[in-house]
Design a protein around this motif. Structure first.
Motif, PDB file in Angstrom:
ATOM      1  N   LYS A 107      27.363  30.040  32.202  1.00  9.26           N
ATOM      2  CA  LYS A 107      27.676  31.379  31.723  1.00  9.26           C
ATOM      3  C   LYS A 107      27.866  32.373  32.861  1.00  9.26           C
ATOM      4  CE  LYS A 107      25.796  31.134  27.085  1.00  9.26           C
ATOM      5  NZ  LYS A 107      24.825  31.628  26.141  1.00  9.26           N
ATOM      6  N   PRO A 108      26.978  32.442  33.849  1.00  8.76           N
ATOM      7  CA  PRO A 108      27.219  33.385  34.942  1.00  8.76           C
ATOM      8  C   PRO A 108      28.491  33.061  35.719  1.00  8.76           C
ATOM      9  CG  PRO A 108      24.921  32.722  34.956  1.00  8.76           C
ATOM     10  CD  PRO A 108      25.635  31.881  33.940  1.00  8.76           C
ATOM     11  N   LYS A 109      28.800  31.795  35.921  1.00  6.75           N
ATOM     12  CA  LYS A 109      30.015  31.419  36.634  1.00  6.75           C
ATOM     13  C   LYS A 109      31.239  31.847  35.840  1.00  6.75           C
ATOM     14  CE  LYS A 109      28.212  27.479  39.184  1.00  6.75           C
ATOM     15  NZ  LYS A 109      28.281  26.047  39.352  1.00  6.75           N
ATOM     16  N   GLY A 110      31.238  31.745  34.519  1.00  4.33           N
ATOM     17  CA  GLY A 110      32.357  32.148  33.669  1.00  4.33           C
ATOM     18  C   GLY A 110      32.546  33.654  33.687  1.00  4.33           C
ATOM     19  N   LYS A 111      31.428  34.402  33.658  1.00 10.62           N
ATOM     20  CA  LYS A 111      31.514  35.864  33.708  1.00 10.62           C
ATOM     21  C   LYS A 111      32.057  36.310  35.062  1.00 10.62           C
ATOM     22  CE  LYS A 111      27.949  37.108  30.417  1.00 10.62           C
ATOM     23  NZ  LYS A 111      26.673  37.783  30.210  1.00 10.62           N
ATOM     24  N   LEU A 112      31.634  35.649  36.113  1.00  4.61           N
ATOM     25  CA  LEU A 112      32.098  35.993  37.449  1.00  4.61           C
ATOM     26  C   LEU A 112      33.602  35.733  37.588  1.00  4.61           C
ATOM     27  CD1 LEU A 112      31.239  36.930  40.268  1.00  4.61           C
ATOM     28  CD2 LEU A 112      30.822  34.542  40.842  1.00  4.61           C
ATOM     29  N   LYS A 113      34.047  34.623  37.012  1.00  2.33           N
ATOM     30  CA  LYS A 113      35.476  34.307  37.055  1.00  2.33           C
ATOM     31  C   LYS A 113      36.283  35.360  36.290  1.00  2.33           C
ATOM     32  CE  LYS A 113      35.381  29.309  37.628  1.00  2.33           C
ATOM     33  NZ  LYS A 113      35.673  28.028  37.014  1.00  2.33           N
ATOM     34  N   LYS A 114      35.780  35.766  35.122  1.00  4.88           N
ATOM     35  CA  LYS A 114      36.474  36.782  34.319  1.00  4.88           C
ATOM     36  C   LYS A 114      36.569  38.105  35.085  1.00  4.88           C
ATOM     37  CE  LYS A 114      35.655  35.466  29.540  1.00  4.88           C
ATOM     38  NZ  LYS A 114      35.005  35.837  28.291  1.00  4.88           N
ATOM     39  N   LEU A 115      35.463  38.538  35.691  1.00  2.22           N
ATOM     40  CA  LEU A 115      35.463  39.794  36.433  1.00  2.22           C
ATOM     41  C   LEU A 115      36.410  39.710  37.641  1.00  2.22           C
ATOM     42  CD1 LEU A 115      31.688  40.802  36.397  1.00  2.22           C
ATOM     43  CD2 LEU A 115      33.572  41.911  35.192  1.00  2.22           C
ATOM     44  N   LEU A 116      36.397  38.564  38.309  1.00  2.00           N
ATOM     45  CA  LEU A 116      37.280  38.380  39.447  1.00  2.00           C
ATOM     46  C   LEU A 116      38.748  38.402  39.000  1.00  2.00           C
ATOM     47  CD1 LEU A 116      37.355  37.865  42.473  1.00  2.00           C
ATOM     48  CD2 LEU A 116      37.286  35.424  42.006  1.00  2.00           C
ATOM     49  N   PHE A 117      39.043  37.756  37.898  1.00  4.25           N
ATOM     50  CA  PHE A 117      40.404  37.722  37.360  1.00  4.25           C
ATOM     51  C   PHE A 117      40.864  39.127  36.949  1.00  4.25           C
ATOM     52  CE2 PHE A 117      43.403  37.043  33.808  1.00  4.25           C
ATOM     53  CZ  PHE A 117      44.398  36.372  34.500  1.00  4.25           C
ATOM     54  N   ILE A 118      40.014  39.902  36.289  1.00  3.34           N
ATOM     55  CA  ILE A 118      40.346  41.276  35.864  1.00  3.34           C
ATOM     56  C   ILE A 118      40.563  42.159  37.097  1.00  3.34           C
ATOM     57  CG2 ILE A 118      39.419  43.344  34.752  1.00  3.34           C
ATOM     58  CD1 ILE A 118      38.124  41.466  32.682  1.00  3.34           C
ATOM     59  N   GLY A 119      39.711  42.010  38.103  1.00  6.21           N
ATOM     60  CA  GLY A 119      39.847  42.803  39.333  1.00  6.21           C
ATOM     61  C   GLY A 119      41.160  42.521  40.052  1.00  6.21           C
ATOM     62  N   ILE A 120      41.500  41.239  40.171  1.00  5.32           N
ATOM     63  CA  ILE A 120      42.755  40.852  40.834  1.00  5.32           C
ATOM     64  C   ILE A 120      43.948  41.364  40.025  1.00  5.32           C
ATOM     65  CG2 ILE A 120      44.221  38.886  41.458  1.00  5.32           C
ATOM     66  CD1 ILE A 120      41.648  37.409  42.280  1.00  5.32           C
ATOM     67  N   GLY A 121      43.873  41.263  38.709  1.00  3.88           N
ATOM     68  CA  GLY A 121      44.963  41.764  37.842  1.00  3.88           C
ATOM     69  C   GLY A 121      45.151  43.266  37.996  1.00  3.88           C
ATOM     70  N   ALA A 122      44.038  43.992  38.074  1.00  6.56           N
ATOM     71  CA  ALA A 122      44.129  45.446  38.246  1.00  6.56           C
ATOM     72  C   ALA A 122      44.768  45.792  39.590  1.00  6.56           C
ATOM     73  CB  ALA A 122      42.753  46.083  38.126  1.00  6.56           C
ATOM     74  N   LEU A 123      44.372  45.082  40.650  1.00  4.62           N
ATOM     75  CA  LEU A 123      44.974  45.319  41.970  1.00  4.62           C
ATOM     76  C   LEU A 123      46.465  45.015  41.973  1.00  4.62           C
ATOM     77  CD1 LEU A 123      42.239  43.941  44.395  1.00  4.62           C
ATOM     78  CD2 LEU A 123      42.959  46.317  44.102  1.00  4.62           C
TER      79      LEU A 123
END
Length: 199
Positions: free
Chosen positions: A11-27
């Motif tokens: 679960k923490p690894k999945g949340k981290l991936k989601k946050l990383l993906f959202i951050g990269i998309g925003a950039l």
């Protein structure tokens, strides 16, 4: 128990991936927006040249503005921007003249209070339609300055052709002064009387 432990670690690894993906998309979106803004800003700055705002002389027999070489006297170079000079006389054999009739006649009292003057006028220009648009846009200050010039006239002088020619020159100068002040360019070559009544 090992199954529960594996799920809690995933679960923490999945949340981290989601946050990383959202951050990269925003950039990526911010970068694309900034790039588009710079591109279109540079494109519009390139298209709107400073010299495009000034009227151009119209060569006789053509609808297009004069070529750069034809208006060397009309637009001396200052730095890299062409700044037109509307204070010189244009050769009427070389350039097309356009007339614009002021819609309403001007009526005013004369300087000595002995009567009134009513005049209809038309303006001429050797420049393109930008001058006519400037005249229309500045109709109120032009009417005001024309009325002021007319009200200062001496009826005895206006009874001669020299007096009328002097009035034409005064009106031409006054209208050009208004256009230069308000629009940055005069362009009026002459004022013509379409009617002139002195009583």
């Amino acid at each position: 128990m090992s199954k529960d432990k594996a799920e809690t670690e995933a679960k923490p690894k999945g949340k981290l991936k989601k946050l990383l993906f959202i951050g990269i998309g925003a950039l990526v979106l911010v970068g694309a927006g900034a790039g588009a803004g710079i591109y279109f800003g540079a494109l519009s700055a390139h298209e709107a040249k400073p010299e495009d705002q000034y009227p151009k002389l119209v060569v006789r027999g053509k609808d297009a503005p004069a070529a750069e070489g034809d208006e060397k006297d009309a637009a001396p170079k200052v730095g890299t921007v062409s700044v037109p000079n509307d204070k010189f006389k244009v050769d009427p054999r070389k350039y097309e003249v356009t007339y614009f009739a002021i819609p309403d006649a001007f009526t005013t009292n004369l300087a000595d209070g002995s009567g009134f003057l009513q005049a209809g006028i038309s303006l001429s220009t050797f420049y393109d339609g930008k001058v006519i648009n400037n005249i229309k846009r500045q109709a109120v200050p032009i009417r005001s300055v024309v009325l002021m010039v007319l009200s200062e006239q001496d009826p005895a002088l206006l009874s001669t052709s020299q007096g009328k020619q002097r009035l034409q020159r005064q009106l031409t100068a006054a209208i050009n002064d208004v256009l230069r002040e308000k629009e940055g360019f005069g362009g009026i070559d002459n004022v013509y009387f379409t009617s002139l009544v002195i009583q």
